[in-house]
Design a protein around this motif. Structure first.
Motif, PDB file in Angstrom:
ATOM      1  N   PHE A 175       0.850  -1.198   0.000  1.00 52.26           N
ATOM      2  CA  PHE A 175       0.000   0.000   0.000  1.00 52.26           C
ATOM      3  C   PHE A 175       0.881   1.240   0.000  1.00 52.26           C
ATOM      4  O   PHE A 175       1.904   1.274   0.666  1.00 52.26           O
ATOM      5  CB  PHE A 175      -0.919   0.015   1.220  1.00 52.26           C
ATOM      6  CG  PHE A 175      -1.922  -1.096   1.211  1.00 52.26           C
ATOM      7  CD1 PHE A 175      -3.140  -0.937   0.563  1.00 52.26           C
ATOM      8  CD2 PHE A 175      -1.647  -2.306   1.814  1.00 52.26           C
ATOM      9  CE1 PHE A 175      -4.069  -1.964   0.540  1.00 52.26           C
ATOM     10  CE2 PHE A 175      -2.570  -3.340   1.797  1.00 52.26           C
ATOM     11  CZ  PHE A 175      -3.787  -3.164   1.151  1.00 52.26           C
TER      12      PHE A 175
ATOM     13  N   SER B  66     -10.061  -5.710  14.382  1.00 54.21           N
ATOM     14  CA  SER B  66      -8.993  -6.470  13.741  1.00 54.21           C
ATOM     15  C   SER B  66      -9.649  -7.518  12.871  1.00 54.21           C
ATOM     16  O   SER B  66     -10.731  -8.009  13.196  1.00 54.21           O
ATOM     17  CB  SER B  66      -8.137  -7.130  14.829  1.00 54.21           C
ATOM     18  OG  SER B  66      -7.025  -7.771  14.264  1.00 54.21           O
ATOM     19  N   SER B  67      -9.015  -7.850  11.752  1.00 58.95           N
ATOM     20  CA  SER B  67      -9.719  -8.736  10.817  1.00 58.95           C
ATOM     21  C   SER B  67      -9.799 -10.183  11.300  1.00 58.95           C
ATOM     22  O   SER B  67     -10.613 -10.950  10.826  1.00 58.95           O
ATOM     23  CB  SER B  67      -9.067  -8.680   9.436  1.00 58.95           C
ATOM     24  OG  SER B  67      -7.722  -9.042   9.539  1.00 58.95           O
ATOM     25  N   SER B  88      -2.943  -8.552  13.662  1.00 61.58           N
ATOM     26  CA  SER B  88      -1.829  -7.745  14.156  1.00 61.58           C
ATOM     27  C   SER B  88      -2.318  -6.582  15.015  1.00 61.58           C
ATOM     28  O   SER B  88      -1.671  -6.207  15.991  1.00 61.58           O
ATOM     29  CB  SER B  88      -0.963  -7.266  13.000  1.00 61.58           C
ATOM     30  OG  SER B  88      -1.752  -6.706  12.000  1.00 61.58           O
ATOM     31  N   THR B  89      -3.472  -6.039  14.672  1.00 61.51           N
ATOM     32  CA  THR B  89      -4.012  -4.951  15.493  1.00 61.51           C
ATOM     33  C   THR B  89      -4.398  -5.502  16.867  1.00 61.51           C
ATOM     34  O   THR B  89      -4.177  -4.849  17.899  1.00 61.51           O
ATOM     35  CB  THR B  89      -5.256  -4.330  14.828  1.00 61.51           C
ATOM     36  OG1 THR B  89      -4.991  -4.127  13.453  1.00 61.51           O
ATOM     37  CG2 THR B  89      -5.616  -3.010  15.481  1.00 61.51           C
ATOM     38  N   MET B 155      -5.394  -0.195   8.785  1.00 63.21           N
ATOM     39  CA  MET B 155      -5.728   0.663   7.647  1.00 63.21           C
ATOM     40  C   MET B 155      -6.480  -0.179   6.630  1.00 63.21           C
ATOM     41  O   MET B 155      -6.050  -1.296   6.323  1.00 63.21           O
ATOM     42  CB  MET B 155      -4.450   1.197   6.980  1.00 63.21           C
ATOM     43  CG  MET B 155      -3.750   2.277   7.748  1.00 63.21           C
ATOM     44  SD  MET B 155      -4.781   3.707   7.961  1.00 63.21           S
ATOM     45  CE  MET B 155      -4.646   4.433   6.334  1.00 63.21           C
ATOM     46  N   TRP B 157      -7.991   0.383   2.798  1.00 68.14           N
ATOM     47  CA  TRP B 157      -8.166   1.252   1.634  1.00 68.14           C
ATOM     48  C   TRP B 157      -7.877   2.707   1.982  1.00 68.14           C
ATOM     49  O   TRP B 157      -8.686   3.594   1.762  1.00 68.14           O
ATOM     50  CB  TRP B 157      -9.551   1.090   1.016  1.00 68.14           C
ATOM     51  CG  TRP B 157      -9.670  -0.224   0.307  1.00 68.14           C
ATOM     52  CD1 TRP B 157     -10.222  -1.372   0.786  1.00 68.14           C
ATOM     53  CD2 TRP B 157      -9.180  -0.555  -1.003  1.00 68.14           C
ATOM     54  NE1 TRP B 157     -10.105  -2.381  -0.140  1.00 68.14           N
ATOM     55  CE2 TRP B 157      -9.479  -1.912  -1.243  1.00 68.14           C
ATOM     56  CE3 TRP B 157      -8.502   0.174  -2.003  1.00 68.14           C
ATOM     57  CZ2 TRP B 157      -9.131  -2.555  -2.433  1.00 68.14           C
ATOM     58  CZ3 TRP B 157      -8.174  -0.478  -3.180  1.00 68.14           C
ATOM     59  CH2 TRP B 157      -8.489  -1.822  -3.389  1.00 68.14           C
ATOM     60  N   TYR B 158      -6.717   2.902   2.606  1.00 68.41           N
ATOM     61  CA  TYR B 158      -6.195   4.246   2.868  1.00 68.41           C
ATOM     62  C   TYR B 158      -6.990   5.036   3.888  1.00 68.41           C
ATOM     63  O   TYR B 158      -6.824   6.239   4.011  1.00 68.41           O
ATOM     64  CB  TYR B 158      -6.052   5.033   1.552  1.00 68.41           C
ATOM     65  CG  TYR B 158      -5.087   4.333   0.629  1.00 68.41           C
ATOM     66  CD1 TYR B 158      -3.721   4.364   0.904  1.00 68.41           C
ATOM     67  CD2 TYR B 158      -5.515   3.580  -0.452  1.00 68.41           C
ATOM     68  CE1 TYR B 158      -2.831   3.678   0.114  1.00 68.41           C
ATOM     69  CE2 TYR B 158      -4.624   2.890  -1.246  1.00 68.41           C
ATOM     70  CZ  TYR B 158      -3.275   2.948  -0.960  1.00 68.41           C
ATOM     71  OH  TYR B 158      -2.386   2.266  -1.732  1.00 68.41           O
ATOM     72  N   THR B 183      -2.467  -0.444  12.544  1.00 69.33           N
ATOM     73  CA  THR B 183      -1.526  -1.240  11.773  1.00 69.33           C
ATOM     74  C   THR B 183      -1.752  -0.946  10.297  1.00 69.33           C
ATOM     75  O   THR B 183      -2.799  -0.430   9.913  1.00 69.33           O
ATOM     76  CB  THR B 183      -1.726  -2.746  12.014  1.00 69.33           C
ATOM     77  OG1 THR B 183      -3.075  -3.078  11.737  1.00 69.33           O
ATOM     78  CG2 THR B 183      -1.389  -3.126  13.442  1.00 69.33           C
ATOM     79  N   GLU B 185       0.179  -1.742   5.998  1.00 68.37           N
ATOM     80  CA  GLU B 185       1.245  -2.355   5.212  1.00 68.37           C
ATOM     81  C   GLU B 185       1.836  -1.335   4.256  1.00 68.37           C
ATOM     82  O   GLU B 185       2.023  -1.612   3.082  1.00 68.37           O
ATOM     83  CB  GLU B 185       0.733  -3.588   4.455  1.00 68.37           C
ATOM     84  CG  GLU B 185       0.626  -4.858   5.285  1.00 68.37           C
ATOM     85  CD  GLU B 185       1.900  -5.231   6.034  1.00 68.37           C
ATOM     86  OE1 GLU B 185       3.000  -4.877   5.558  1.00 68.37           O
ATOM     87  OE2 GLU B 185       1.782  -5.864   7.099  1.00 68.37           O
ATOM     88  N   GLY B 186       2.091  -0.175   4.726  1.00 69.05           N
ATOM     89  CA  GLY B 186       2.741   0.832   3.879  1.00 69.05           C
ATOM     90  C   GLY B 186       2.203   2.233   4.051  1.00 69.05           C
ATOM     91  O   GLY B 186       2.937   3.202   3.967  1.00 69.05           O
ATOM     92  N   SER B 187       0.902   2.377   4.295  1.00 68.28           N
ATOM     93  CA  SER B 187       0.389   3.742   4.262  1.00 68.28           C
ATOM     94  C   SER B 187       0.395   4.482   5.598  1.00 68.28           C
ATOM     95  O   SER B 187      -0.201   5.541   5.691  1.00 68.28           O
ATOM     96  CB  SER B 187      -0.988   3.795   3.596  1.00 68.28           C
ATOM     97  OG  SER B 187      -1.799   2.742   3.978  1.00 68.28           O
TER      98      SER B 187
HETATM   99  C1  LIG Z   1      -9.415  -4.813   3.327  1.00 65.06           C
HETATM  100  C2  LIG Z   1      -8.007  -4.410   3.602  1.00 65.06           C
HETATM  101  C3  LIG Z   1      -7.562  -3.162   3.195  1.00 65.06           C
HETATM  102  C4  LIG Z   1      -6.273  -2.732   3.498  1.00 65.06           C
HETATM  103  N1  LIG Z   1      -5.877  -1.479   3.126  1.00 65.06           N
HETATM  104  C5  LIG Z   1      -4.653  -1.031   3.497  1.00 65.06           C
HETATM  105  C6  LIG Z   1      -4.223   0.288   3.175  1.00 65.06           C
HETATM  106  O1  LIG Z   1      -4.923   1.062   2.548  1.00 65.06           O
HETATM  107  N2  LIG Z   1      -2.989   0.676   3.564  1.00 65.06           N
HETATM  108  C7  LIG Z   1      -2.153  -0.153   4.243  1.00 65.06           C
HETATM  109  O2  LIG Z   1      -1.058   0.245   4.549  1.00 65.06           O
HETATM  110  N3  LIG Z   1      -2.532  -1.416   4.567  1.00 65.06           N
HETATM  111  C8  LIG Z   1      -3.754  -1.867   4.210  1.00 65.06           C
HETATM  112  N4  LIG Z   1      -4.137  -3.154   4.530  1.00 65.06           N
HETATM  113  C9  LIG Z   1      -3.226  -3.983   5.271  1.00 65.06           C
HETATM  114  C10 LIG Z   1      -3.626  -4.021   6.729  1.00 65.06           C
HETATM  115  O3  LIG Z   1      -3.738  -2.719   7.273  1.00 65.06           O
HETATM  116  C11 LIG Z   1      -2.584  -4.749   7.540  1.00 65.06           C
HETATM  117  O4  LIG Z   1      -2.386  -6.015   7.017  1.00 65.06           O
HETATM  118  C12 LIG Z   1      -2.968  -4.858   9.007  1.00 65.06           C
HETATM  119  O5  LIG Z   1      -1.827  -5.251   9.714  1.00 65.06           O
HETATM  120  C13 LIG Z   1      -4.079  -5.848   9.252  1.00 65.06           C
HETATM  121  O6  LIG Z   1      -4.386  -5.842  10.643  1.00 65.06           O
HETATM  122  P1  LIG Z   1      -5.194  -7.030  11.314  1.00 65.06           P
HETATM  123  O7  LIG Z   1      -4.333  -8.255  11.160  1.00 65.06           O
HETATM  124  O8  LIG Z   1      -5.366  -6.615  12.716  1.00 65.06           O
HETATM  125  O9  LIG Z   1      -6.491  -7.141  10.582  1.00 65.06           O
HETATM  126  C14 LIG Z   1      -5.401  -3.597   4.190  1.00 65.06           C
HETATM  127  C15 LIG Z   1      -5.848  -4.880   4.556  1.00 65.06           C
HETATM  128  C16 LIG Z   1      -7.119  -5.287   4.272  1.00 65.06           C
HETATM  129  C17 LIG Z   1      -7.575  -6.661   4.675  1.00 65.06           C
END
Ligand SMILES: Cc1cc2nc3c(=O)[nH]c(=O)nc-3n(C[C@H](O)[C@H](O)[C@H](O)COP(=O)(O)O)c2cc1C
Lengths: 217, 232
Positions: A175, B66-67, B88-89, B155, B157-158, B183, B185-187
């Motif tokens: 992302f 958290s997912s 992770s959250t 995060m 979708w931003y 948490t 993955e980049g943004s």
């Molecule tokens: C539906 C969805 C959308 C995501 N959108 C973003 C994003 O826009 N930017 C980002 O940096 N990571 C994004 N991610 C990555 C998650 O933020 C990241 O994997 C996070 O650690 C997941 O936390 P969790 O394990 O507690 O659900 C997205 C992940 C999912 C499943």
């Protein structure tokens, strides 16, 4: 009007649009989509203007330099149109009515990676053609240009690493990071410097290939 | 030819130098400052070790989305928390809760998200484009009863997951302190801390902590530092 001038204007417009396309946090989503459409139109126009090159494809002798140009062209066109296609599929403003033909998860990942590949390939593309564009300049001017480009490119290299540019190309970062605190002008200038790195790489490669070509003939 | 070669050698040297400075896992948002209402009031954790006034005796809640489809209680009671069996959250939320005390609650959607990552991505995009407000199950606690609320989310979708919009629509945190963490993955935080300030204009919203989901388990130190800066 002189076709040379038209070509240079289109080239300049493409470069400008490129800097803005790579500054999503500055433009926002809607403008980003319109800029993408403008870029697609400019790319098509650019190819029409340079159609003599397309027609010469596969004809005549392929020097290393010409092979580099051709490979760069093909990769750039593929990456660019794939990026555009994924962008159109994700559109929620400009062309939302034809969006959604790709799964958004796939479109997003591909758009992010391929847009960065396109950026790098466009820089190299400019770099490979730079010796032709400056062919008429004097030796001193050329050396000065190269030195300035080198300094910009060095700064660009730092920024590429700082901003994790290669992580996007190779899907390590899934992302984009949008630093909304960063000044808009800084974002654009950073994009220019990062492009300079690839331009320099392309020019250096072109000059080396041309030199070795002269020696061998 | 020589000139070019020299330039290239110089270049390679610069590249290798620059390479040394690369690589980072999480981006602590620096000083914990808050200026929710633009009043210029900044609340910073004492860098000299002093505690901001009144962290004691306040009711603290850690609430997160958290997912992963696990329950908070399971996560807390599992002997060694790991991101293998929790999101992770969730991992970070449990860690924060273990440090600051108080209660912990998980925001669980009424309608589960798809098992697959890509399926969740598509579902989340549809929710965001439709500006939906997905419902969540009743929390075991009432968040408005707490003084300090740590709010965690990934995060999506931003921005914040739409279910977090529902969360902030549901509760009024006027006069409370909100400390976000997320948490990604980049943004990074993607401007979501400011979004929360817009949702809750009468709350004090701190700059939070953004952690790479992939390195959540390695971020204990960053979290400790961040909490210390906040006075916890
Ligand atoms: C539906 C969805 C959308 C995501 N959108 C973003 C994003 O826009 N930017 C980002 O940096 N990571 C994004 N991610 C990555 C998650 O933020 C990241 O994997 C996070 O650690 C997941 O936390 P969790 O394990 O507690 O659900 C997205 C992940 C999912 C499943």
């Amino acid at each position: 009007m002189n076709s040379f001038i038209i070509k240079r204007c289109v080239d300049a417009a493409m470069t400008l649009v490129l800097f803005l396309l790579m500054a999503y946090q500055v433009t926002g989503g809607a403008l980003h989509e319109w800029l993408g459409i403008a870029m697609t139109a400019l790319v098509i126009f650019h190819n029409i203007l340079n159609r003599s090159r397309l027609r010469a494809f596969g004809k005549g002798r392929y020097t290393p330099y010409r092979i580099a140009l051709t490979v760069n062209d093909i990769l750039l066109l593929l990456c660019f149109f794939a990026t555009a296609l994924c962008g159109i599929s994700m559109s929620s403003h400009a062309v939302a009515f034809i969006s959604g033909f790709l799964p958004s998860s796939v479109a997003r990942a591909a758009h992010l990676a391929l847009s960065h590949w396109s950026f790098a390939l466009m820089g190299i593309h400019i770099g490979l053609h730079l010796p032709q564009m400056t062919a008429k300049a004097g030796k001193k001017v050329k050396t000065a240009l190269l030195a300035v480009l080198f300094i910009f490119a060095a700064a660009g290299m730092f920024l590429l690493i700082k901003n994790g540019f290669f992580g996007y190309m190779f899907l390590q970062t899934r992302f984009a990071f949008f630093d909304y605190e960063k000044n808009s002008a800084v974002v654009i200038i950073e994009n220019m410097l990062m492009l300079a790195f690839f331009v320099f790489a392309g020019t250096a490669a072109a000059l080396i290939m041309k030199k070795s070509n002269k020696k061998s003939t | 030819m020589k000139k070019i070669t020299a330039l290239i050698i110089a270049f390679v040297m610069i590249i290798s130098l620059a390479g040394c400075g690369a690589g980072n896992g999480s981006e602590p948002a620096g000083e914990a400052t808050s200026d929710a209402d633009g009043s210029g009031v900044t609340q910073a954790g004492g860098s000299d070790g002093t505690q901001p006034a009144g962290t004691e005796g306040k009711k603290i809640l850690t609430v997160y989305f958290s997912s992963a489809n696990t329950a908070a209680v399971d996560a807390v009671s599992s002997a060694t928390p790991s991101v293998k069996n929790m999101g992770s959250t969730e991992y970070i939320a449990v860690y924060i809760n273990s440090k600051v005390g108080g209660d912990i609650a998980k925001i669980t959607p009424v309608k589960d998200y798809p098992e697959s990552y890509n399926g969740t991505l598509d579902a989340a995009k549809a929710e965001r484009d439709g500006d939906e407000r997905p419902e969540f199950r009743n929390l075991d606690v009432s968040p408005e009863d707490y003084d300090v609320i740590f709010v965690g989310y990934p995060m999506w979708w931003y921005t914040l997951p739409m279910i977090m919009y529902t969360f902030f629509d549901t509760y009024d945190f006027s006069g409370k302190t909100i400390i976000p963490f997320n948490t990604h993955e980049g943004s990074g935080d993607g401007g979501t801390y400011n979004e929360i300030r817009e949702f809750e204009p009468d709350a004090t919203v701190y700059d939070g902590l953004a952690v790479r989901g992939g390195s959540a388990e390695k971020s204990d130190e960053d979290i400790d530092k961040w909490l210390a800066g906040l006075g916890y």
